[in-house]
Each structure stands twice: as structure tokens, then as C-alpha cells.
Scaffold this active site. Structure first.
Site, PDB file in Angstrom:
ATOM      1  N   HIS A  18       0.833  -1.191   0.000  1.00 40.29           N
ATOM      2  CA  HIS A  18       0.000   0.000   0.000  1.00 40.29           C
ATOM      3  C   HIS A  18       0.878   1.255   0.000  1.00 40.29           C
ATOM      4  CE1 HIS A  18       0.939   0.475   4.201  1.00 40.29           C
ATOM      5  NE2 HIS A  18       0.353  -0.665   4.537  1.00 40.29           N
ATOM      6  N   HIS A  21       4.112   1.356   2.217  1.00 43.38           N
ATOM      7  CA  HIS A  21       5.239   0.583   1.677  1.00 43.38           C
ATOM      8  C   HIS A  21       5.836   1.306   0.473  1.00 43.38           C
ATOM      9  CE1 HIS A  21       2.373  -2.749   3.103  1.00 43.38           C
ATOM     10  NE2 HIS A  21       3.307  -2.652   4.023  1.00 43.38           N
ATOM     11  N   CYS A 143      -1.760  -3.822  24.806  1.00 43.03           N
ATOM     12  CA  CYS A 143      -0.704  -3.559  23.835  1.00 43.03           C
ATOM     13  C   CYS A 143      -1.056  -2.270  23.092  1.00 43.03           C
ATOM     14  CB  CYS A 143      -0.611  -4.724  22.851  1.00 43.03           C
ATOM     15  SG  CYS A 143       0.094  -4.236  21.284  1.00 43.03           S
ATOM     16  N   LYS A 295      -6.073   7.226  10.375  1.00 45.26           N
ATOM     17  CA  LYS A 295      -5.038   6.217  10.215  1.00 45.26           C
ATOM     18  C   LYS A 295      -5.428   5.373   9.002  1.00 45.26           C
ATOM     19  CE  LYS A 295      -2.886   2.578  12.733  1.00 45.26           C
ATOM     20  NZ  LYS A 295      -2.986   1.426  13.432  1.00 45.26           N
TER      21      LYS A 295
HETATM   22  N1  MSP Z   1       8.673  -6.827   8.576  1.00 45.25           N
HETATM   23  C1  MSP Z   1       8.851  -5.666   9.367  1.00 45.25           C
HETATM   24  C2  MSP Z   1      10.130  -4.959   8.994  1.00 45.25           C
HETATM   25  C3  MSP Z   1      11.346  -5.794   9.107  1.00 45.25           C
HETATM   26  S1  MSP Z   1      12.768  -4.941   8.571  1.00 45.25           S
HETATM   27  C4  MSP Z   1      14.027  -5.902   9.020  1.00 45.25           C
HETATM   28  C5  MSP Z   1       7.680  -4.720   9.166  1.00 45.25           C
HETATM   29  N2  MSP Z   1       6.975  -4.861   8.053  1.00 45.25           N
HETATM   30  S2  MSP Z   1       5.719  -3.952   7.624  1.00 45.25           S
HETATM   31  O1  MSP Z   1       5.151  -4.585   6.442  1.00 45.25           O
HETATM   32  O2  MSP Z   1       4.852  -3.759   8.721  1.00 45.25           O
HETATM   33  O3  MSP Z   1       6.313  -2.610   7.144  1.00 45.25           O
HETATM   34  C6  MSP Z   1       6.478  -1.527   8.003  1.00 45.25           C
HETATM   35  C7  MSP Z   1       7.037  -0.403   7.179  1.00 45.25           C
HETATM   36  O4  MSP Z   1       6.142  -0.095   6.083  1.00 45.25           O
HETATM   37  C8  MSP Z   1       7.185   0.918   7.895  1.00 45.25           C
HETATM   38  O5  MSP Z   1       8.344   0.992   8.673  1.00 45.25           O
HETATM   39  C9  MSP Z   1       7.211   1.858   6.712  1.00 45.25           C
HETATM   40  O6  MSP Z   1       8.420   1.737   6.051  1.00 45.25           O
HETATM   41  C10 MSP Z   1       6.113   1.287   5.845  1.00 45.25           C
HETATM   42  N3  MSP Z   1       4.798   1.778   6.251  1.00 45.25           N
HETATM   43  C11 MSP Z   1       3.694   1.031   6.520  1.00 45.25           C
HETATM   44  N4  MSP Z   1       2.647   1.862   6.764  1.00 45.25           N
HETATM   45  C12 MSP Z   1       3.040   3.146   6.659  1.00 45.25           C
HETATM   46  C13 MSP Z   1       2.381   4.394   6.680  1.00 45.25           C
HETATM   47  N5  MSP Z   1       1.091   4.517   6.925  1.00 45.25           N
HETATM   48  N6  MSP Z   1       3.118   5.489   6.411  1.00 45.25           N
HETATM   49  C14 MSP Z   1       4.435   5.422   6.079  1.00 45.25           C
HETATM   50  N7  MSP Z   1       5.079   4.265   6.031  1.00 45.25           N
HETATM   51  C15 MSP Z   1       4.481   3.129   6.482  1.00 45.25           C
HETATM   52  O7  MSP Z   1       7.486  -3.881  10.025  1.00 45.25           O
END
Ligand code: MSP
Length: 633
Positions: A18, A21, A143, A295
Site C-alpha cells: 500500500h 510501503h 498492547c 489512520k
Molecule cells: N517486517 C517488518 C520490517 C522488518 S525490517 C528488518 C515490518 N513490516 S511492515 O510490512 O509492517 O512494514 C512496516 C514499514 O512499512 C514501515 O516501517 C514503513 O516503512 C512502511 N509503512 C507502513 N505503513 C506506513 C504508513 N502509513 N506510512 C508510512 N510508512 C508506512 O514492520
């Protein structure tokens, strides 16, 4: 040659890609391209995080076998990135054999050095986060991320002696301010380090979870998903054996959002210390995108699909919007109206206009070729000075991940060039026969445009390439001297043919209504394109006859004059509000190209449109009588 390594988080495969990411990955791609342009050797890594409870649960929910499920979602990420003009050098998956071997290698190394021990632990476990919480970390006993009370769990596990490295880590962060940026996150980490963080539980008993990497020293346990995932940053470089690791590790920049600050700023550096490896150079932490004020979440149904946006407005414009709208480190709000506004102001008006009018003038006044530059006057030299400052600031800010500031600096030049054109009035110079002045002005502008396009390549690669092609400038990464671009103003070769027109950013309509208070009633359905709507054939019909349906109280059989010689029969669920006699002669709107189907034995050739109200069903009718069969559009 300098080596630059940039990574994104590896994304969990429990959700489709999304906006969030896409943002982190576009940031990484842009900074990777910037460094390529600057002549550095670059390695850009992204990937997917595929082990742990969360993934197993998501696979079960999707009704798929876990391996199949992780393959599918990982593929969705890999398919999306090129469509957003993201060009990574490696895509790591934590289920890859090479990664698994590397994780086991690191575990064994740390185990042998005495930093992993076995112990019983009793704690509060959140299954959503896949980790234990201390009482202090909970908010009202829940949590903070999942809003659920964690489950008390008592089990034997392996622990990483993280506490041993916390003080050296604190000192390192104090002494190297650049290692966690922006500063607010560095301060947040220093705050965390003032708390007693203790050791880190790094295993999960197989009795509870098997979808993970087996500990090399105890087959009854798998590795905690974060200990596994963080190692991707070195396994992808071929640690411990490959040359690539030696070359690229010292220049590493990790891009993450604030949600995963602790694992990256505390777990990961202490793991590196225990494994005897140098710490990363920089952790670059950005904020969160919200959608409007909310959010972004599946349950709110407001998840922004990046591909959809890119297809609607162009990948370049979408990337430009994300980088200019979010001040790196802070949260930002995504709305389509803001995107359209910025698109129209910055891209269609400022940049697009600069290109289209300058190319048109070059054709009209200079035979479609880059003219010679004559002697520079004060106004011309001012352009060069503004250009120098704007480009130098762009480069400095971009390098520091201050993308919005970098673009704002570049736009100083875009706007100055537009003003310079207005002031110099090439059309008047042409009329007055001032050929040398005219050539000089157009040369100065065309050269400025070339510099702007080149600096935009990291942000909007294919659009920038198209702009440079319009200017007839041939370039490769090897021939660019980015630093030199801030000073010299004579990159374009006089005589080079340029394109006749440029229409890279057609103005966009604000299609979306400004966010109004939600009307009562069900939430809006997915948006559709005008083409989708146009597929419906809506028409007006006049009721010739209406009868109760013999087998259903709710239904009426309505015969309509639809402009054809034979009446059309429609079965309508309106009997609760309409007596057959009240319908006679009335005009109604109906869907004419709905496939015919039988409703309780009676053929229905369409559907009459109505609105449910508290007082019953209101029918849709034209405000004035129209010929039967008239289309509604
Ligand atoms: N798998 C772990 C990361 C492991 S790294 C060794 C993880 N994955 S996640 O799919 O949840 O991705 C989190 C990341 O996605 C955030 O740190 C950011 O880079 C991005 N984002 C997800 N949602 C977001 C927003 N709403 N806004 C900006 N970035 C965000 O955590």
C-alpha cells in the site's frame, strides 16, 4: 569510488503493498538514483519478511498453504515495484535458503561467544506483535499497537544478552549524531536507552510455532522473527563470504518508518556488536502517512493503492507528490485533492508550462534548435546565480533525505525561469529583431530546463528522461558530473534540435469532492471510472401496466414503454411502497442493459431505480416529461 547501500524494511507478507510501503521504497529508490547520478557505486535492497505467527494466521485466513501464500504476496510486491519505476538491485525473502544459512551462522557465532543463554521466562505476550511486553510498555494494560490485553505466558527460551551492549550503544549514538536521523528519533532512542531494556528473547518453541528458522544449536526452537528479519541486511550482501558485503556494508543507510524504530535502533546495532560487525552508518526514520486525518487501515477501508494513484496521475507525478508533500521525519496526510492541487500548481503550471512555452518559442524563433548564447547581461547572470544556489541546495538537502526541502529549492529555479521569460519577453525581442538577445535568453532558459530535468531524474525517472530527450541532450550516468552542474551553465550544445512541443503534465480536474462530513447511510463504494459508469445504459420509461406478482408479495410486474414497439417487462421489488394503480403513466428511470433474469418465474428485463427512505421507496423520475426510451447520462 564511493559505495552507497540503501535498504527498505522488508515488508510482512500479511498485507498487500500500500501507500506506506510505496513511500519507503520510493524514498530508497530516489536516494539510490541520486547517488548513481553522483557517480557512486550503489546497492539498493528491498524484500519481504515471511516468517512468524502473523504470516501463518494470514495464510490461514486466506485459506492457503503457508508457502503458497508467502510466494503469492511476495510476488505482488515484486510485480508492483517496477510499475512505480523502482529499480532495486536485490530482493531478499527471509524464506530463501541463503538467508536462512546466514541467520543460523550469526546465531551460532553469537551463541559460541556466550551472548545467547537458555532460561525460563514468564511474561506478557502480544501475539499481534509477536513479542513480550513489560508492564510499563502497556497502555491501560493493553498492547499499544493492537489494543488487546497480552497473554501471560511462561516458557523456556533462548535470550540474547542485549543488556551487555546497551551502554556502548548509547555512547555510540551520543558520539555519532548522524547515525539516527532526524534528531527527534535519535532523542527517542536515547530515551529508550535510559530505561532498563534487559535482554531479548530470541526463540519461540516449536510446540507453538514452526514457521521460522530453526536455531542451529537447538532443533526444538525457531528464531524470533525480528532476529531473523534484521539479518536480511547482511545476508543479502552475501555475509560472511562475499566481496559485496565488504564493499557495501560500510556505506549502509536503512530507511524505516517510526513504527519499527526500536528493532532498528536497539536490537539491530546490539546484534551487530555481538556478532563483531561494524554498526550501520545511518538509520533514516520517516513518519506515517495518514489518509486525511485518519489512520490508514483495512478496517476503515481507506487503504491507498499506490498503483491506482500512479495510473491515474502518472508515476512521476505520484512520486513527486509523495516526496514533496511529506517532510521527512514527520507525519503527512494523503488526499487526492492535495495531490491534484500540487500537480496542477507545481507540475502543470510551473514546470509543464516552462517546457511547453520554451520549446514552442525555440521552434518559432530559432528554427527548433538550441540557439547560441551571446554575452550575458545582469538579468542572465542572476538566473545563473539563482540556479547555482537552487541546485546546490537541492543536492545538499536530497543527500540528507530532506526531499521536500530539496524540491522546494529546485522550484525556486523553475519559478525564476518563468519570471525571467516574462521579463525578457522573447516575443518582443523577436518583433524588435534583437536576435542575439533572443538567442541568449532562450539558451539560458533551455540550459536551466536541462539542469532541472536532470536533477528530477531520481524523483521521476521516466518523465525526466523524456524531458531531457525533448531538449536533445544525450547522457549516461557515466557522463554526468552532478556537482559540476551547480556551476557551469553551458551543457547544451547550440544547434541541437529540440522537440516541438511538450505536454507531460496535462492539467487535472479535482475529481474528488472535498472531504465533507460523511452522509448518514452506508459508506461509499469503491470509486469507479467514468468508463465504468458509461457501461450502464440508464433510460426513462413510462409505466403502461403494473400487476402484483402472483408468487411474491414484495414484487410488482411492471410493463414499460421504452420507446420500442414492444413493452418491456421489469419485475420490481417496490410493492411495499407502490400500489399498481399509482404507477400508471408515471415515468421511471431503469437500467436497460441489465442481463434479463427470471424472478420467481417472471422474466425481468432491467431494473427500476428507487431510493430507500424512512417513508418507503421513492422512485427516480425526470423533472419534466421526456420521450420514452430517452437515455440518462
Ligand atoms: N517486517 C517488518 C520490517 C522488518 S525490517 C528488518 C515490518 N513490516 S511492515 O510490512 O509492517 O512494514 C512496516 C514499514 O512499512 C514501515 O516501517 C514503513 O516503512 C512502511 N509503512 C507502513 N505503513 C506506513 C504508513 N502509513 N506510512 C508510512 N510508512 C508506512 O514492520
Amino acid at each position: 569510488m564511493k559505495h552507497f547501500f540503501v535498504s527498505t524494511p522488508i515488508y510482512y507478507v500479511n498485507a498487500r503493498p500500500h501507500l506506506g510501503h510505496a513511500y519507503s521504497t520510493i524514498v530508497a529508490d530516489s536516494i539510490a538514483r541520486f547517488h548513481k547520478l553522483a557517480g557512486d557505486a550503489v546497492f539498493f535492497l528491498t524484500g519481504t519478511d515471511e516468517h512468524g505467527d502473523k504470516i501463518v494466521q494470514a495464510a490461514q485466513k486466506a485459506g492457503k498453504e503457508v508457502r503458497q501464500y508467502v510466494d503469492d504476496v511476495s510476488q505482488a510486491f515484486q510485480t508492483l515495484w517496477p510499475k512505480l519505476e523502482i529499480e532495486y538491485d536485490a530482493f531478499i525473502r527471509t524464506t530463501m535458503e541463503s538467508h536462512i544459512r546466514c541467520v543460523q551462522y550469526v546465531l551460532q557465532k553469537v551463541y559460541e561467544s556466550g551472548d545467547i543463554y537458555f532460561s525460563e521466562y514468564e511474561g506478557l505476550y502480544c501475539f499481534g506483535c509477536e513479542r513480550f511486553y513489560t508492564e510499563k510498555e502497556l497502555v491501560h494494560g493493553k498492547c499499544p499497537d493492537h489494543q488487546v490485553e497480552p497473554t501471560p505466558i511462561k516458557e523456556k527460551n533462548y535470550f540474547f544478552r542485549m543488556s551487555r551492549y546497551l551502554e556502548p550503544l548509547r555512547r555510540h549514538i551520543e558520539e555519532h549524531p548522524e547515525c539516527i536521523q532526524p534528531d527527534r528519533y535519535r532523542n527517542e532512542v536515547l530515551g529508550m536507552l535510559r530505561e532498563d531494556l534487559g535482554d531479548l528473547c530470541i526463540s519461540r518453541p516449536k510446540a507453538r510455532l514452526t514457521w521460522g528458522i530453526e536455531l542451529p544449536f537447538d532443533p526444538n526452537f525457531v528464531t524470533y522473527v525480528w532476529f531473523d528479519a534484521l539479518i536480511n541486511y547482511i545476508s543479502a550482501l552475501g555475509y560472511p563470504h562475499e566481496e559485496r558485503f565488504r564493499k557495501f556494508w560500510p556505506g549502509v543507510h536503512h530507511v524505516v518508518a517510526k513504527d519499527i524504530l526500536k528493532p532498528h535502533a536497539v536490537f539491530w546495532p546490539t546484534m551487530l556488536m555481538a556478532a563483531g560487525l561494524p554498526l550501520y552508518k545511518a538509520l533514516r526514520v520517516h513518519g506515517y502517512w495518514t489518509v486525511g486525518d485518519a489512520k490508514m487501515s483495512k478496517s476503515l477501508g481507506n487503504v491507498v493503492d499506490p498503483l491506482d494513484m500512479a495510473q491515474r496521475y502518472g508515476v512521476g507525478a505520484f512520486r513527486y507528490f509523495l516526496l514533496s508533500e511529506m517532510s521527512f521525519g514527520q507525519d503527512a496526510s494523503f488526499t487526492e485533492e492535495a495531490l491534484v492541487q500540487r500537480y496542477n500548481a507545481d507540475l502543470a503550471n510551473d514546470l509543464g508550462n516552462l517546457f511547453s512555452r520554451t520549446l514552442a518559442m525555440t521552434h518559432k524563433y530559432c528554427g527548433g534548435r538550441v540557439p547560441e548564447c551571446g554575452e550575458l547581461g545582469d538579468g542572465d547572470r542572476e538566473v545563473l546565480a539563482v540556479g547555482h544556489t537552487a541546485l546546490a541546495q537541492f543536492q545538499t538537502h536530497f543527500q540528507q533525505f530532506q526531499f521536500s526541502r530539496a524540491l522546494a529549492s529546485l522550484w525556486e529555479l523553475v519559478r525564476h525561469l518563468n519570471k525571467y521569460i516574462d521579463h525578457s519577453a522573447p516575443w518582443a525581442l523577436f518583433r524588435g529583431g534583437e536576435t542575439i538577445r533572443l538567442s541568449t535568453v532562450l539558451y539560458v532558459v533551455l540550459e536551466g530546463m536541462r539542469k532541472i530535468a536532470l536533477h528530477l531524474w531520481p524523483v521521476m525517472p521516466s518523465v525526466a528522461e523524456a524531458m531531457l530527450a525533448q531538449l536533445g541532450w544525450k547522457w549516461t550516468l557515466e557522463t554526468v558530473d552532478l556537482e559540476g552542474e551547480t556551476s557551469s551553465w553551458f551543457g547544451l550544445q547550440p544547434g541541437t534540435p529540440v522537440a516541438e512541443r511538450s505536454s507531460l503534465f496535462p492539467r487535472q480536474e479535482v475529481l474528488v469532492a472535498p472531504p465533507a462530513p460523511q452522509p448518514p447511510g452506508p459508506a461509499l463504494k469503491e470509486p469507479v471510472d467514468i468508463e465504468d459508469f458509461a457501461r450502464l445504459d440508464l433510460r426513462v420509461g413510462t409505466v403502461l401496466e403494473a400487476l402484483p406478482h402472483p408468487q411474491a408479495d414484495r414484487l410488482l410486474i411492471v410493463r414499460l414503454d421504452d420507446g420500442t414497439p414492444t413493452p418491456r417487462q421489469v419485475v420490481a421489488g417496490i410493492a411495499s411502497s407502490w400500489a399498481p394503480a399509482d404507477l400508471l403513466g408515471r415515468q421511471v428511470v431503469f437500467v436497460a442493459n441489465l442481463k434479463p433474469r427470471k424472478l420467481r418465474g417472471q422474466v425481468s428485463q432491467g431494473m427500476i431505480l428507487a431510493v430507500k427512505t424512512d417513508a418507503g421507496l421513492a422512485l427516480l423520475s425526470p423533472t419534466a416529461a421526456v420521450p420514452p426510451g430517452s437515455p440518462v447520462s
